[in-house]
Design an enzyme around this catalytic site. Structure first.
Site, PDB file in Angstrom:
ATOM      1  N   LYS A 282       0.843  -1.188   0.000  1.00 23.80           N
ATOM      2  CA  LYS A 282       0.000   0.000   0.000  1.00 23.80           C
ATOM      3  C   LYS A 282       0.888   1.251   0.000  1.00 23.80           C
ATOM      4  O   LYS A 282       1.858   1.333   0.761  1.00 23.80           O
ATOM      5  CB  LYS A 282      -0.895  -0.019   1.245  1.00 23.80           C
ATOM      6  CG  LYS A 282      -2.041   0.969   1.244  1.00 23.80           C
ATOM      7  CD  LYS A 282      -2.946   0.695   2.437  1.00 23.80           C
ATOM      8  CE  LYS A 282      -4.149   1.606   2.472  1.00 23.80           C
ATOM      9  NZ  LYS A 282      -5.037   1.305   3.629  1.00 23.80           N
ATOM     10  N   GLU A 368     -19.326  -5.745  10.831  1.00 19.17           N
ATOM     11  CA  GLU A 368     -20.206  -4.959  11.686  1.00 19.17           C
ATOM     12  C   GLU A 368     -21.245  -5.822  12.401  1.00 19.17           C
ATOM     13  O   GLU A 368     -21.576  -5.568  13.569  1.00 19.17           O
ATOM     14  CB  GLU A 368     -20.912  -3.873  10.853  1.00 19.17           C
ATOM     15  CG  GLU A 368     -19.998  -2.766  10.375  1.00 19.17           C
ATOM     16  CD  GLU A 368     -19.277  -3.094   9.081  1.00 19.17           C
ATOM     17  OE1 GLU A 368     -18.466  -2.273   8.635  1.00 19.17           O
ATOM     18  OE2 GLU A 368     -19.523  -4.204   8.530  1.00 19.17           O
ATOM     19  N   ARG A 396     -25.692  -2.217   8.044  1.00 13.93           N
ATOM     20  CA  ARG A 396     -25.398  -3.636   7.868  1.00 13.93           C
ATOM     21  C   ARG A 396     -25.729  -4.457   9.117  1.00 13.93           C
ATOM     22  O   ARG A 396     -25.900  -5.664   9.034  1.00 13.93           O
ATOM     23  CB  ARG A 396     -23.909  -3.820   7.547  1.00 13.93           C
ATOM     24  CG  ARG A 396     -23.461  -3.117   6.298  1.00 13.93           C
ATOM     25  CD  ARG A 396     -22.011  -3.409   5.997  1.00 13.93           C
ATOM     26  NE  ARG A 396     -21.875  -3.844   4.614  1.00 13.93           N
ATOM     27  CZ  ARG A 396     -20.809  -4.453   4.118  1.00 13.93           C
ATOM     28  NH1 ARG A 396     -19.794  -4.734   4.906  1.00 13.93           N
ATOM     29  NH2 ARG A 396     -20.760  -4.793   2.867  1.00 13.93           N
TER      30      ARG A 396
END
Length: 643
Positions: A282, A368, A396
């Site tokens: 990254k 979640e 969610r």
């Protein structure tokens, strides 16, 4: 002319040499740094997938072969290679290029949902449709190792692996991070592979073997897979996928275009679902991003292109800062407080609590649903969990909040960051549904603080409630200066006007819209209309004192940056109806539409939530220039352009 300027469509990549591909990769990284430094956006993830994206477009035929990017924040390179290079100065600007895939922008974008762990389910459905139509296509799903911490991804893998002939190639972009370092057993397993000293030897052996062997189909797959060399017994991340029956290729150096191309080509030729494990870095190629400990420039505002230093933004603490600091203070007083995050420790401000109380902080990954039910278990065990999450992501886990927390009457505090209209991140990141969903949860308490003082007070009260869920919501905008109350009437703060005697209009402002409510009050007062502005602070349950105040006015208007359908204003109007009160209530909020990206101010103005628009509509209704408003009228009025 740069090499990048000659690339207008994926087919333009096909004739490039290895040296040209390397040069193109460097030009794309420079292009990304240059433009994102001026607009802000997801820089780190895109710097990490330059070679991978080039290889994808050389092997697969987009848009004929659907490419699905999980969350989509790593799709900038894909946009550059599919004809949108010249629009990058408009990235994340109103009517400009979206920061995520967008079906309205390009036929190359198949999916624009911006929530994690969903790509494999899309790919499963697309591939089944292709198989039923007997078409010659391959579906490619690019998913990060962080998104693999979400249960939905594994539900999809379970189905994809069971269908042996599905034309699906799953690319796991493994950089060890989501926003921040990926957590959990899956991450640990992949990290073991990345840090094993034999890893480079394996990469070199696979690279040399595939280069030498003129094999095709399943034979090449087996060579690449390492079955005949016994590599799977030495380094075995594929074990967890093999248990599902999933064919595995890797690990592949994600910054070696040739190696990635060979792996993808073999996976494409295999004739069934294959998982290609690609290792990337990254922020690659930009030291400022590579060396950023917090999130490697996962998402940044404007910054200095040369030094990487972030340019000055808003002054003063953010809502997230105020929350994070106050939770630490409360945590020192109450050792029952624990913090939960779904892979967003820094974005939600919980890193401060983690630094102070590491043993009382739990990062569950991008999960979640699990986070909420785990919080329920913690509450059952005598703790008081505080779950910090973006408002849009709470959608969610609504079922878990309703049945696992509320039905058990458990004290769990939900802190919703980025509530309301968030702006530049696009439709799915706006937090405009929570105040419509949460009023139906029995016993739930919800506060929308208007300033830092009210946030601290509300958080202190929330964590003291142990028999019901509590919710705090605040916006992405800067924290305004404290807005003091003239008086408080049984918990309802009076901010302007007087309740000593009835006025023409009672204006109820919720949270971030309180400053707008005050501005509406001033405009009406300037027109000779007596207006009182109040803030209930705790929007749910509806305070009886607010109903009593509202009943003594000619008109009540409510202002919120949540959906106008089913929001807190609608809940107040319902209470009026239940009690048979005749006072009309006019609700101002977000229309039931998916809002295009742009600044918060631009969007609020376009949907009629500016102080000017609200004051004008209120004055017209008071003066009788408008017939009685129906629900349909309200929605149409919300959607009309501002004057």
């Amino acid at each position: 002319m740069s090499l990048l300027e000659t690339i207008d469509q994926p087919r333009d990549l096909r004739g490039l040499s290895a040296a040209q591909l390397e040069r193109l990769s460097e030009e794309i990284r420079a292009f990304l740094i240059h433009h994102v430094s001026r607009t802000g956006g997801h820089l780190g993830p895109n710097l990490g997938v330059v070679e991978l994206t080039i290889a994808l477009h050389r092997v697969f035929d987009s848009p004929q072969d659907p490419m699905v990017f999980d969350t989509g924040h790593q799709s900038y390179v894909h946009k550059i290679l599919t004809g949108r290079r010249d629009r990058f100065p408009t990235l994340k600007q109103r009517h400009g290029l979206s920061g995520y895939p967008s079906r309205t922008e390009s036929e190359h974008d198949w999916v624009e949902n911006q929530h994690a762990s969903a790509s494999l389910s899309y790919a499963d459905g697309l591939a089944k449709a292709i198989r039923l139509r007997d078409d010659d296509q391959t579906v490619v799903a690019v998913i990060g190792d962080g998104a693999l911490t979400g249960g939905m991804a594994w539900e999809a893998l379970n189905n994809i692996a069971a269908a042996k002939d599905l034309p699906v190639v799953i690319v796991v972009n493994d950089n060890g991070r989501s926003y921040t370092p990926t957590v959990g057993a899956i991450a640990n397993h992949l990290t073991t592979l990345r840090t094993d000293p034999r890893y480079e030897q394996v990469l070199d052996l696979v690279r040399r073997s595939v280069t030498r062997a003129p094999l095709v189909g399943s034979a090449a797959y087996e060579l690449l897979h390492g079955v005949k060399t016994g590599l799977k017994d030495v380094l075995a991340p594929q074990g967890m996928f093999a248990d599902l029956g999933m064919k595995y290729v890797g690990p592949i150096d994600g910054h070696d275009i040739g190696a990635v191309e060979r792996a993808l080509q073999q996976a494409k030729n295999f004739g069934g679902p294959v998982l290609v494990h690609v290792i990337t870095q990254k922020g690659k190629g930009y030291p400022a991003a590579e060396n950023n400990v917090e999130d490697q420039f996962h998402t940044v505002g404007k910054f200095d292109e040369i030094t990487g230093e972030l340019l000055a933004g808003s002054k003063g603490p953010s809502w997230t800062d105020v929350f994070g600091e106050e939770l630490v203070r409360l945590g020192r007083r109450d050792d029952r407080l624990v913090a939960i995050t779904a892979a967003m420790l820094y974005p939600t401000g919980l890193h401060r609590f983690a630094e102070a109380f590491p043993e009382r902080t739990f990062d569950v990954g991008i999960a979640e649903q699990h986070a909420v039910t785990s919080a329920a278990g913690l509450a059952m065990g005598g703790m008081h969990p505080v779950f910090g999450v973006y408002a849009t992501f709470l959608n969610r886990a609504f079922d878990q909040l309703l049945l696992d927390v509320a039905m058990h009457r458990l004290g769990v505090t939900f802190v919703l960051d980025r509530a309301g209209v968030t702006g530049n991140d696009g439709a799915s990141h706006n937090g405009v549904w929570d105040m419509s969903l949460l009023p139906i949860v029995p016993g739930l308490h919800l506060a929308a603080p208007r300033d830092a003082t009210r946030l601290r007070e509300a958080l202190g009260r929330a964590v003291s409630v142990d028999d019901a869920p509590t919710v705090l919501r605040y916006s992405k905008d800067a924290v305004p200066a404290d807005i003091g109350a003239i008086e408080s009437v049984n918990g309802v703060d009076v901010l302007a006007g007087s309740v000593a005697e009835p006025s023409d209009v009672l204006i109820v402002g919720y949270g971030a819209m309180v400053p707008t409510a005050l501005a509406v009050g001033r405009r009406l007062t300037d027109q000779g209309v007596a207006a009182t502005v109040v803030d209930p602070v705790w929007a749910l349950p509806v305070n009886p004192a607010l109903i009593d105040l509202a009943a003594s006015h000619q008109l009540v208007i409510t202002v919120e940056d949540n959906g106008v359908v089913g929001g807190c204003g609608a809940r107040l109007a319902q209470e009026f109806g239940t009690r048979g009160l005749p006072t009309p209530v006019r609700n101002f909020g977000v229309p039931p539409a998916f809002l295009e990206h742009g600044s918060r101010a631009e969007i609020l103005d376009e949907i009629g939530l500016s102080a000017q628009d609200i004051a004008r509509a209120t004055l017209e209704q008071l003066l009788g220039h408008a017939r009685p408003m129906t629900a349909e009228d309200v929605l149409q009025d919300q959607q009309r352009p501002s004057a």
